[in-house]
Design a protein around this motif. Structure first.
Motif, PDB file in Angstrom:
ATOM      1  N   GLU A 142       0.828  -1.202   0.000  1.00 17.45           N
ATOM      2  CA  GLU A 142       0.000   0.000   0.000  1.00 17.45           C
ATOM      3  C   GLU A 142       0.865   1.256   0.000  1.00 17.45           C
ATOM      4  OE1 GLU A 142      -3.624   2.124   2.540  1.00 17.45           O
ATOM      5  OE2 GLU A 142      -2.715   0.252   3.239  1.00 17.45           O
ATOM      6  N   LEU A 143       1.938   1.263   0.795  1.00 17.36           N
ATOM      7  CA  LEU A 143       2.835   2.420   0.827  1.00 17.36           C
ATOM      8  C   LEU A 143       3.508   2.617  -0.535  1.00 17.36           C
ATOM      9  CD1 LEU A 143       4.475   1.948   4.349  1.00 17.36           C
ATOM     10  CD2 LEU A 143       2.788   3.674   3.676  1.00 17.36           C
ATOM     11  N   ALA A 144       3.874   1.519  -1.198  1.00 19.69           N
ATOM     12  CA  ALA A 144       4.492   1.625  -2.522  1.00 19.69           C
ATOM     13  C   ALA A 144       3.504   2.188  -3.540  1.00 19.69           C
ATOM     14  CB  ALA A 144       4.992   0.257  -2.969  1.00 19.69           C
ATOM     15  N   GLU A 145       2.250   1.763  -3.452  1.00 18.34           N
ATOM     16  CA  GLU A 145       1.232   2.280  -4.359  1.00 18.34           C
ATOM     17  C   GLU A 145       0.997   3.777  -4.138  1.00 18.34           C
ATOM     18  OE1 GLU A 145      -1.405  -1.824  -4.879  1.00 18.34           O
ATOM     19  OE2 GLU A 145      -2.072  -0.231  -3.522  1.00 18.34           O
ATOM     20  N   LEU A 146       0.973   4.199  -2.875  1.00 14.05           N
ATOM     21  CA  LEU A 146       0.796   5.618  -2.575  1.00 14.05           C
ATOM     22  C   LEU A 146       1.977   6.443  -3.083  1.00 14.05           C
ATOM     23  CD1 LEU A 146      -0.664   5.323   1.040  1.00 14.05           C
ATOM     24  CD2 LEU A 146      -1.849   6.275  -0.953  1.00 14.05           C
ATOM     25  N   ALA A 147       3.185   5.899  -2.924  1.00 12.33           N
ATOM     26  CA  ALA A 147       4.371   6.595  -3.424  1.00 12.33           C
ATOM     27  C   ALA A 147       4.315   6.735  -4.935  1.00 12.33           C
ATOM     28  CB  ALA A 147       5.629   5.848  -2.996  1.00 12.33           C
ATOM     29  N   GLU A 148       3.810   5.711  -5.614  1.00 11.76           N
ATOM     30  CA  GLU A 148       3.704   5.773  -7.071  1.00 11.76           C
ATOM     31  C   GLU A 148       2.716   6.849  -7.496  1.00 11.76           C
ATOM     32  OE1 GLU A 148       2.614   2.859 -10.893  1.00 11.76           O
ATOM     33  OE2 GLU A 148       2.419   2.121  -8.829  1.00 11.76           O
ATOM     34  N   VAL A 149       1.588   6.931  -6.788  1.00  9.68           N
ATOM     35  CA  VAL A 149       0.589   7.952  -7.125  1.00  9.68           C
ATOM     36  C   VAL A 149       1.160   9.351  -6.884  1.00  9.68           C
ATOM     37  CG1 VAL A 149      -1.682   8.876  -6.545  1.00  9.68           C
ATOM     38  CG2 VAL A 149      -1.342   6.408  -6.650  1.00  9.68           C
ATOM     39  N   ARG A 150       1.867   9.517  -5.765  1.00  9.50           N
ATOM     40  CA  ARG A 150       2.492  10.821  -5.492  1.00  9.50           C
ATOM     41  C   ARG A 150       3.478  11.187  -6.602  1.00  9.50           C
ATOM     42  NH1 ARG A 150       5.200  11.523   0.118  1.00  9.50           N
ATOM     43  NH2 ARG A 150       5.216  13.685  -0.656  1.00  9.50           N
ATOM     44  N   ALA A 151       4.246  10.219  -7.045  1.00 13.53           N
ATOM     45  CA  ALA A 151       5.229  10.488  -8.101  1.00 13.53           C
ATOM     46  C   ALA A 151       4.539  10.891  -9.405  1.00 13.53           C
ATOM     47  CB  ALA A 151       6.103   9.257  -8.324  1.00 13.53           C
ATOM     48  N   LEU A 152       3.432  10.217  -9.736  1.00  9.19           N
ATOM     49  CA  LEU A 152       2.705  10.543 -10.957  1.00  9.19           C
ATOM     50  C   LEU A 152       2.187  11.984 -10.943  1.00  9.19           C
ATOM     51  CD1 LEU A 152       0.651   7.254 -11.457  1.00  9.19           C
ATOM     52  CD2 LEU A 152       2.556   8.074 -12.877  1.00  9.19           C
ATOM     53  N   ILE A 153       1.880  12.480  -9.731  1.00  7.88           N
ATOM     54  CA  ILE A 153       1.353  13.840  -9.618  1.00  7.88           C
ATOM     55  C   ILE A 153       2.468  14.867  -9.471  1.00  7.88           C
ATOM     56  CG2 ILE A 153       0.011  15.385  -8.136  1.00  7.88           C
ATOM     57  CD1 ILE A 153      -1.812  13.047  -7.501  1.00  7.88           C
ATOM     58  N   GLU A 154       3.404  14.604  -8.577  1.00 10.11           N
ATOM     59  CA  GLU A 154       4.380  15.630  -8.204  1.00 10.11           C
ATOM     60  C   GLU A 154       5.571  15.740  -9.155  1.00 10.11           C
ATOM     61  OE1 GLU A 154       5.358  16.259  -4.117  1.00 10.11           O
ATOM     62  OE2 GLU A 154       3.664  15.073  -3.398  1.00 10.11           O
ATOM     63  N   VAL A 155       6.029  14.627  -9.708  1.00 13.66           N
ATOM     64  CA  VAL A 155       7.218  14.684 -10.565  1.00 13.66           C
ATOM     65  C   VAL A 155       7.006  15.590 -11.781  1.00 13.66           C
ATOM     66  CG1 VAL A 155       8.763  13.360 -12.043  1.00 13.66           C
ATOM     67  CG2 VAL A 155       8.162  12.489  -9.774  1.00 13.66           C
ATOM     68  N   PRO A 156       5.910  15.424 -12.565  1.00 11.52           N
ATOM     69  CA  PRO A 156       5.720  16.324 -13.725  1.00 11.52           C
ATOM     70  C   PRO A 156       5.605  17.789 -13.307  1.00 11.52           C
ATOM     71  CG  PRO A 156       4.259  14.417 -13.869  1.00 11.52           C
ATOM     72  CD  PRO A 156       4.843  14.399 -12.496  1.00 11.52           C
ATOM     73  N   VAL A 157       4.948  18.036 -12.145  1.00 10.72           N
ATOM     74  CA  VAL A 157       4.797  19.424 -11.684  1.00 10.72           C
ATOM     75  C   VAL A 157       6.153  20.007 -11.324  1.00 10.72           C
ATOM     76  CG1 VAL A 157       3.790  20.904  -9.909  1.00 10.72           C
ATOM     77  CG2 VAL A 157       2.449  19.041 -10.883  1.00 10.72           C
ATOM     78  N   MET A 158       6.966  19.236 -10.607  1.00 11.42           N
ATOM     79  CA  MET A 158       8.290  19.732 -10.221  1.00 11.42           C
ATOM     80  C   MET A 158       9.174  19.978 -11.439  1.00 11.42           C
ATOM     81  SD  MET A 158       9.421  17.789  -6.723  1.00 11.42           S
ATOM     82  CE  MET A 158       8.493  17.982  -5.189  1.00 11.42           C
ATOM     83  N   MET A 159       9.074  19.125 -12.435  1.00 10.80           N
ATOM     84  CA  MET A 159       9.886  19.319 -13.632  1.00 10.80           C
ATOM     85  C   MET A 159       9.441  20.575 -14.395  1.00 10.80           C
ATOM     86  SD  MET A 159      12.151  17.085 -13.450  1.00 10.80           S
ATOM     87  CE  MET A 159      12.904  17.663 -14.972  1.00 10.80           C
ATOM     88  N   ARG A 160       8.133  20.802 -14.425  1.00  6.63           N
ATOM     89  CA  ARG A 160       7.646  22.020 -15.086  1.00  6.63           C
ATOM     90  C   ARG A 160       8.100  23.255 -14.324  1.00  6.63           C
ATOM     91  NH1 ARG A 160       2.909  24.757 -14.199  1.00  6.63           N
ATOM     92  NH2 ARG A 160       1.941  23.007 -13.119  1.00  6.63           N
ATOM     93  N   LEU A 161       8.038  23.191 -12.989  1.00 10.42           N
ATOM     94  CA  LEU A 161       8.485  24.322 -12.182  1.00 10.42           C
ATOM     95  C   LEU A 161       9.989  24.538 -12.318  1.00 10.42           C
ATOM     96  CD1 LEU A 161       6.395  23.691  -8.926  1.00 10.42           C
ATOM     97  CD2 LEU A 161       5.997  25.439 -10.661  1.00 10.42           C
ATOM     98  N   ALA A 162      10.740  23.443 -12.451  1.00  7.32           N
ATOM     99  CA  ALA A 162      12.199  23.557 -12.587  1.00  7.32           C
ATOM    100  C   ALA A 162      12.578  24.341 -13.836  1.00  7.32           C
ATOM    101  CB  ALA A 162      12.827  22.162 -12.627  1.00  7.32           C
ATOM    102  N   ARG A 163      11.734  24.275 -14.852  1.00 11.22           N
ATOM    103  CA  ARG A 163      12.027  24.977 -16.105  1.00 11.22           C
ATOM    104  C   ARG A 163      11.560  26.437 -16.067  1.00 11.22           C
ATOM    105  NH1 ARG A 163       9.722  20.026 -17.893  1.00 11.22           N
ATOM    106  NH2 ARG A 163      11.279  18.600 -18.757  1.00 11.22           N
TER     107      ARG A 163
END
Length: 267
Positions: A142-163
């Protein structure tokens, strides 16, 4: 011959006015509608009103306000329960009743029950009919699934903000990254969870999307494990500092690697 009593002025006295009543007068009970009307705003209050006197010139007495609103109590209890869950004071698998927890926190069972129902919606507890609430056990999957969902949401946002976000704005977040390192050093999971959430919230807030921030915070609460070594906390906090330096420098490849690794480690 019967003598008629006279008044000091010489006239006869009204005997009926001085006669003792045969039965005590009873005040009819007010109906619910009358009682509600008396409590309504603008209804004259006090002895004058009871005698039917006009009270137009009198200012109505303000009603006392409760010191703490019910919603405020529920919010405080919700925060306290979340802290107890992260800190391990409420044991996974155990059932807790609202009256028992209310006695522990010094409040009635009602705000505790309402707070627990919110935690049930968040997946932290589950309702046990006629008994209370059971603390949910979060397994590794369950923790791994939650981490995956967080990554799907936060990683693209952080990359867009980084640019798009300039380095000086990233630099302004350094105190939050440093605070997470200090919190990890204490070994207290509650303290670190608060610092970790504050860091991620501030990063995502740069996107200007409040719904995104709220969803990410909900996922963060669900993903916090109830146990963890101090070394794990220190490693996680160090990634905050390293990620922030990469963002300040505009090193996109490093940002992508660190963000992906951060959430993979969380799972």
């Amino acid at each position: 011959m019967t003598q008629v009593p006279t008044s000091p002025g010489g006239g006869p006295v009204n005997q009926r006015a001085h006669a003792a009543p045969a039965e005590t007068a009873r005040v009819p009970a007010q109906s619910r509608s009358e009682e509600a009307a008396r409590k309504a705003p603008g209804f004259p209050a006090g002895p004058a009103a009871a005698r039917g006197e006009h009270t137009h010139s009198e200012r109505p007495m303000p009603q006392p306000r409760p010191a703490v609103q019910r919603a405020s109590v529920r919010g405080q209890i919700l925060d306290a329960l979340r802290t107890a869950l992260v800190g391990g004071e409420l044991t996974p698998g155990e059932v807790y009743s609202a009256p028992a927890l209310g006695e522990r926190f010094g409040v009635s069972a009602t705000p505790v029950r309402e707070a627990m129902q919110q935690l049930a919606l968040e997946g932290a507890v589950e309702v046990v009919p006629n008994r209370g609430f059971r603390v949910v056990r979060r397994g590794a999957r369950e923790l791994a699934e939650l981490a995956e969902v967080r990554a799907l949401i936060e990683v693209p946002v952080m990359m867009r903000l980084a640019r798009s976000v300039p380095g000086e704005r990233w630099a302004a977040l350094r105190p939050l990254a440093e605070e997470s390192v200090r919190a990890a050093a204490t070994g207290c999971r509650v303290t670190y969870a608060e610092a970790d959430q504050a860091f991620h919230r501030s990063v995502l807030a740069l996107a200007g999307n409040e719904q995104l921030v709220q969803i990410a915070e909900d996922l963060h609460r669900r993903a916090v494990p109830l146990r963890g070594a101090r070394a794990d906390l220190m490693s996680d906090a160090a990634e905050h500092a390293e990620l922030l330096e990469a963002l300040v420098a505009g090193e996109l490849d490093a940002v992508r690697r660190l963000v992906a690794g951060h959430f993979a480690a969380a799972g």
